[in-house]
Motif scaffolding. Sequence first.
Motif, PDB file in Angstrom:
ATOM      1  N   SER A 107       0.852  -1.192   0.000  1.00  0.00           N
ATOM      2  CA  SER A 107       0.000   0.000   0.000  1.00  0.00           C
ATOM      3  C   SER A 107       0.889   1.243   0.000  1.00  0.00           C
ATOM      4  CB  SER A 107      -0.931  -0.001   1.220  1.00  0.00           C
ATOM      5  OG  SER A 107      -0.171  -0.020   2.407  1.00  0.00           O
ATOM      6  N   TYR A 108       0.258   2.342  -0.432  1.00  0.00           N
ATOM      7  CA  TYR A 108       1.006   3.596  -0.528  1.00  0.00           C
ATOM      8  C   TYR A 108       0.356   4.640   0.363  1.00  0.00           C
ATOM      9  CZ  TYR A 108       2.289   8.182  -2.302  1.00  0.00           C
ATOM     10  OH  TYR A 108       2.681   9.489  -2.398  1.00  0.00           O
ATOM     11  N   GLN A 109       1.171   5.381   1.066  1.00  0.00           N
ATOM     12  CA  GLN A 109       0.676   6.480   1.890  1.00  0.00           C
ATOM     13  C   GLN A 109       1.581   7.676   1.677  1.00  0.00           C
ATOM     14  OE1 GLN A 109       0.492   5.641   6.048  1.00  0.00           O
ATOM     15  NE2 GLN A 109      -0.566   7.536   6.568  1.00  0.00           N
ATOM     16  N   ALA A 110       0.958   8.790   1.347  1.00  0.00           N
ATOM     17  CA  ALA A 110       1.754   9.987   1.070  1.00  0.00           C
ATOM     18  C   ALA A 110       2.457  10.478   2.327  1.00  0.00           C
ATOM     19  CB  ALA A 110       0.852  11.097   0.525  1.00  0.00           C
ATOM     20  N   ILE A 111       3.622  11.103   2.119  1.00  0.00           N
ATOM     21  CA  ILE A 111       4.347  11.692   3.234  1.00  0.00           C
ATOM     22  C   ILE A 111       3.551  12.881   3.756  1.00  0.00           C
ATOM     23  CG2 ILE A 111       6.467  12.904   3.894  1.00  0.00           C
ATOM     24  CD1 ILE A 111       7.882  11.290   1.727  1.00  0.00           C
ATOM     25  N   PRO A 112       3.353  12.996   5.094  1.00  0.00           N
ATOM     26  CA  PRO A 112       2.566  14.126   5.633  1.00  0.00           C
ATOM     27  C   PRO A 112       3.148  15.473   5.211  1.00  0.00           C
ATOM     28  CG  PRO A 112       2.968  12.480   7.326  1.00  0.00           C
ATOM     29  CD  PRO A 112       3.805  12.083   6.146  1.00  0.00           C
ATOM     30  N   LEU A 113       2.221  16.380   4.826  1.00  0.00           N
ATOM     31  CA  LEU A 113       2.660  17.713   4.419  1.00  0.00           C
ATOM     32  C   LEU A 113       2.763  18.664   5.607  1.00  0.00           C
ATOM     33  CD1 LEU A 113       0.491  18.157   1.191  1.00  0.00           C
ATOM     34  CD2 LEU A 113       2.900  17.520   1.345  1.00  0.00           C
ATOM     35  N   TYR A 114       2.092  18.293   6.703  1.00  0.00           N
ATOM     36  CA  TYR A 114       2.021  19.196   7.846  1.00  0.00           C
ATOM     37  C   TYR A 114       2.619  18.513   9.075  1.00  0.00           C
ATOM     38  CZ  TYR A 114      -1.121  21.563   4.674  1.00  0.00           C
ATOM     39  OH  TYR A 114      -1.638  22.196   3.577  1.00  0.00           O
ATOM     40  N   PRO A 115       3.208  19.320   9.956  1.00  0.00           N
ATOM     41  CA  PRO A 115       3.898  18.737  11.113  1.00  0.00           C
ATOM     42  C   PRO A 115       2.919  18.184  12.149  1.00  0.00           C
ATOM     43  CG  PRO A 115       3.891  21.110  11.292  1.00  0.00           C
ATOM     44  CD  PRO A 115       3.314  20.789   9.933  1.00  0.00           C
ATOM     45  N   SER A 116       3.424  17.258  12.928  1.00  0.00           N
ATOM     46  CA  SER A 116       2.629  16.715  14.032  1.00  0.00           C
ATOM     47  C   SER A 116       3.139  17.302  15.343  1.00  0.00           C
ATOM     48  CB  SER A 116       2.747  15.192  14.070  1.00  0.00           C
ATOM     49  OG  SER A 116       4.095  14.812  14.293  1.00  0.00           O
TER      50      SER A 116
ATOM     51  N   ILE B 109       0.797  11.217  23.247  1.00  0.00           N
ATOM     52  CA  ILE B 109      -0.208  11.196  22.178  1.00  0.00           C
ATOM     53  C   ILE B 109       0.286  12.064  21.031  1.00  0.00           C
ATOM     54  CG2 ILE B 109      -2.595  11.725  21.577  1.00  0.00           C
ATOM     55  CD1 ILE B 109      -3.266  11.398  24.571  1.00  0.00           C
ATOM     56  N   GLU B 110       0.339  11.476  19.821  1.00  0.00           N
ATOM     57  CA  GLU B 110       0.739  12.230  18.625  1.00  0.00           C
ATOM     58  C   GLU B 110      -0.526  12.730  17.918  1.00  0.00           C
ATOM     59  OE1 GLU B 110       3.265  11.686  14.440  1.00  0.00           O
ATOM     60  OE2 GLU B 110       2.559   9.926  15.546  1.00  0.00           O
ATOM     61  N   LEU B 111      -0.538  14.029  17.568  1.00  0.00           N
ATOM     62  CA  LEU B 111      -1.670  14.635  16.868  1.00  0.00           C
ATOM     63  C   LEU B 111      -1.169  15.268  15.574  1.00  0.00           C
ATOM     64  CD1 LEU B 111      -1.948  15.638  20.199  1.00  0.00           C
ATOM     65  CD2 LEU B 111      -4.301  15.752  19.353  1.00  0.00           C
ATOM     66  N   ARG B 112      -1.988  15.147  14.523  1.00  0.00           N
ATOM     67  CA  ARG B 112      -1.632  15.770  13.235  1.00  0.00           C
ATOM     68  C   ARG B 112      -2.890  15.926  12.394  1.00  0.00           C
ATOM     69  NH1 ARG B 112       1.366  12.058  11.059  1.00  0.00           N
ATOM     70  NH2 ARG B 112      -0.164  11.391   9.483  1.00  0.00           N
ATOM     71  N   ASP B 113      -2.955  17.072  11.708  1.00  0.00           N
ATOM     72  CA  ASP B 113      -4.046  17.336  10.761  1.00  0.00           C
ATOM     73  C   ASP B 113      -3.445  17.287   9.363  1.00  0.00           C
ATOM     74  OD1 ASP B 113      -6.123  18.284   9.182  1.00  0.00           O
ATOM     75  OD2 ASP B 113      -6.806  19.712  10.705  1.00  0.00           O
ATOM     76  N   ASP B 114      -3.950  16.413   8.498  1.00  0.00           N
ATOM     77  CA  ASP B 114      -3.380  16.270   7.152  1.00  0.00           C
ATOM     78  C   ASP B 114      -3.820  17.381   6.203  1.00  0.00           C
ATOM     79  OD1 ASP B 114      -1.995  14.013   7.841  1.00  0.00           O
ATOM     80  OD2 ASP B 114      -3.575  12.610   7.205  1.00  0.00           O
TER      81      ASP B 114
ATOM     82  N   PRO C  74     -10.636  10.492  16.066  1.00  0.00           N
ATOM     83  CA  PRO C  74      -9.908   9.580  15.169  1.00  0.00           C
ATOM     84  C   PRO C  74      -9.180  10.294  14.039  1.00  0.00           C
ATOM     85  CG  PRO C  74     -12.131   8.785  15.625  1.00  0.00           C
ATOM     86  CD  PRO C  74     -12.060  10.164  16.152  1.00  0.00           C
ATOM     87  N   LYS C  75      -9.640  11.472  13.634  1.00  0.00           N
ATOM     88  CA  LYS C  75      -9.027  12.191  12.517  1.00  0.00           C
ATOM     89  C   LYS C  75      -7.684  12.801  12.902  1.00  0.00           C
ATOM     90  CE  LYS C  75      -9.843  16.072   9.367  1.00  0.00           C
ATOM     91  NZ  LYS C  75     -10.767  17.178   9.007  1.00  0.00           N
ATOM     92  N   LEU C  76      -7.544  13.275  14.146  1.00  0.00           N
ATOM     93  CA  LEU C  76      -6.336  13.996  14.542  1.00  0.00           C
ATOM     94  C   LEU C  76      -5.359  13.149  15.380  1.00  0.00           C
ATOM     95  CD1 LEU C  76      -7.790  17.510  15.476  1.00  0.00           C
ATOM     96  CD2 LEU C  76      -6.865  16.719  13.286  1.00  0.00           C
TER      97      LEU C  76
END
Length: 796
Positions: free
Chosen positions: A697-706, A761-766, A733-735
């Motif tokens: 599977s492919y997952q894009a590299i996050p564009l925004y920092p966590s 806890i790691e949080l990130r908004d894509d 679940p989204k963040l």
Amino acid sequence: MKISYNWLKTYLDVEYEPRALADVLTMLGLEVGKVEKIGGAFNDLEGVIVGEVLQASQHPNADRLKVCLVNVGAEEPLHIVCGAPNVAAGQKVPLATVGTTLLPFGSDSPFKIKKQKVRGEVSQGMICAEDELGLGTEHDGIMVLDESAEVGAPALPYLNVSIDYALEIDLTPNRIDGASHYGAARDIAAYLRTQPKLPPISVQADAGKPNPISVTIEDPERCKRYVSIYLEGIRVAPSPEWMQKRLTTIGLRPINNIVDITNYVMFELGQPLHAFDADQLKGGQIIVKTLAEDTPFETLDEVERTIKAGQDLMICDGERGLCIGGVMGGLNSGVTEETKNVFLEAAYFDPGTVRRTSKRLGLQSDSSFRFERGVDPYMTPTAALRAASLIVEIAGGTASAMSDVKLSDFPYFPVSLSIAKTQRIIGKEISREEIIDILEALEVRVSGEGDLLSLEVPPYRVDVQRDIDVIEDILRVYGYNNIDIPQALNASLSDKAYQDAFRLKEKYANTLAAQGLHEILNNSLVHKNLGDEQAVALVNPLGEELGIMRQSLLPGMLESMRYNQNRQQEDLAFYEFGKTYRKKGSGYEEKEWLAIGISGHSSPPHWRGPQAAVSLTTLGREVERLQRTFGFSGKLREASHPDFAYCLELVHNGKVVLTYGKVHSELSEANELRNEVYYLIANWALLVEIHFEQQISYQAIPLYPSMRRDLSLLIDQQASFGEIHALVPKANPKLIRSVDLRDVYQGKGIPEDKKSYLISIELRDDQKTLADKAADKVMQRVESMLTQELGAEVRR
């Protein structure tokens, strides 16, 4: 094992240089690891001349030194300071003059003779001992030359210098037939299609009076043949020079003529022997049997051993045990300087019996080395007659007729051999006639017509009992170098899954190495104290230290850490791929694991700040890396394990993939480790299986920092991290991207029914950069859910 080049040539009519002969032996499967020149001298002893001691007076300043005046044919005698106890006036001696370079025996460092003062007296040279000239090991005194030696002449012609070569054979367990000079000669003779010469034998089996010592074998399973000869009127003395030289060439120390002869024949023909003082035998008899349980017995090395009933074979007289059969003699069983009559023994002992006794008692000898692998039962009487002949020749006396108590036949091994299969395995169409010629040169009896041959292999080739063994023998005598290399090589493709699994291991090992971890490889055999009732024990262990197959990789990991810590290496990070073994029902279970162990600090010391100690989080990062590498997700849950003070499990599809946590302090302290140890053990076979089941599977590299937020929680003792791990993402679940356990604490300041967790806890908004307000809102929701559903208290 060493063999003498000069000794070996007495059985062969060939003219090979030592290294050429070594090459032939190596090709024949008796690999020669080293060829060592024995005898001769460094630089032909130039500068060593014949001197005549005119005077040897006491050194005025040293009790053990003498000041000698030595005539060397010059106008004035030389002053020599000498410490040899045997130096005396009137002797002709080898004298190394000033400027002479000598290489002592066994040394790699030549030294130059200089004029010097020794305790205040001038010394203008050195009167030499045998070892100082590089001619042998003797250092008890100086060499004394024949009276006819010419004063001032070079000493070399008077030193009786002989040159030999010791060929050191790296003998493999399956080639005990080559553990003698005659055995090696027999192989070379087969290669050359000639016949080896047996040594001369003057004593005849049926000549002389009957043997006055009777022999009874009470244990025919452990001793199938016992040959003996009685020799009377012998004289115990040093062996002749030729025999001593041959024995020293192969690394043996001469003792006396009788003992030396038994050793000589063992290394000549491969049959161990033992010589008893016949006058010390009680009752005029020899009995081969086992003794009562826990019978004490003192062996030649002056150690008291305990004999086991029904296991250890003993050679006894009418009253007592004399020898442990095939292993070692008793303290008072051998020949002394007062011995006048000898009872000579040559026997065939069961290899398994000798091996078990030798291993159990921790006793290994040249005899047990041969007996436990299987000697030639047909060589036994020949060796006894050869030894008796040498005793009569060297020590005098007369020999009785040979007594041969033979309780079993020793049949040749029957083997069926296909010519076509032989040619296919070898890869060359060797003619039927040449195959038969090689087999007959190896003393194999051949019959049969057409493609199938019926063979009878002699019993001394204990390793040749199948057709493939015979084919190997044919090939080594034919010559590996004579097999043509084809223009093209054909190979079948290996199983893809195996190849992928191997590459996967290699890839992940490189990943671990890139993270600064070092690979370790520990022994699969461990101390029997490290096992339980499911341990796989060795039937014939080398000792308690290596008594069972390991059931865990942790003891080896802790031992490796202790070893490194004791050498001032405190910060440790190791990994190991290894297998464990245990009983399972009526069979056995073998599993492969990946183990990672860390201790000390995760970073080197630096002036900018203190070092960071390793923690559960350090291993947590390795867990994340494993999941990324093998492409799967899993659930973390708390677990209990006897090796861990606390630990977590990673579960995938209901199966535990790995367990990691802090090793119990009791285990660390038992291995004298000063720092805490964190350990991860992963089911490698399951990881490989999971990997091959996954779809790419492919997952894009996050564009925004966590961002990370930590929470310190006080929760009930029975609550688990698995519950926290499942509950927290539900807050958003989204963040919320991940939930990790950083620390667990119980003790001072914490109620007995509670425990403290530090979670991260790691949080990130894509879609955008996550703002602090949004993160705060999520964390408030998390705290509320933990408080309401798990009764957790957030510690500020």
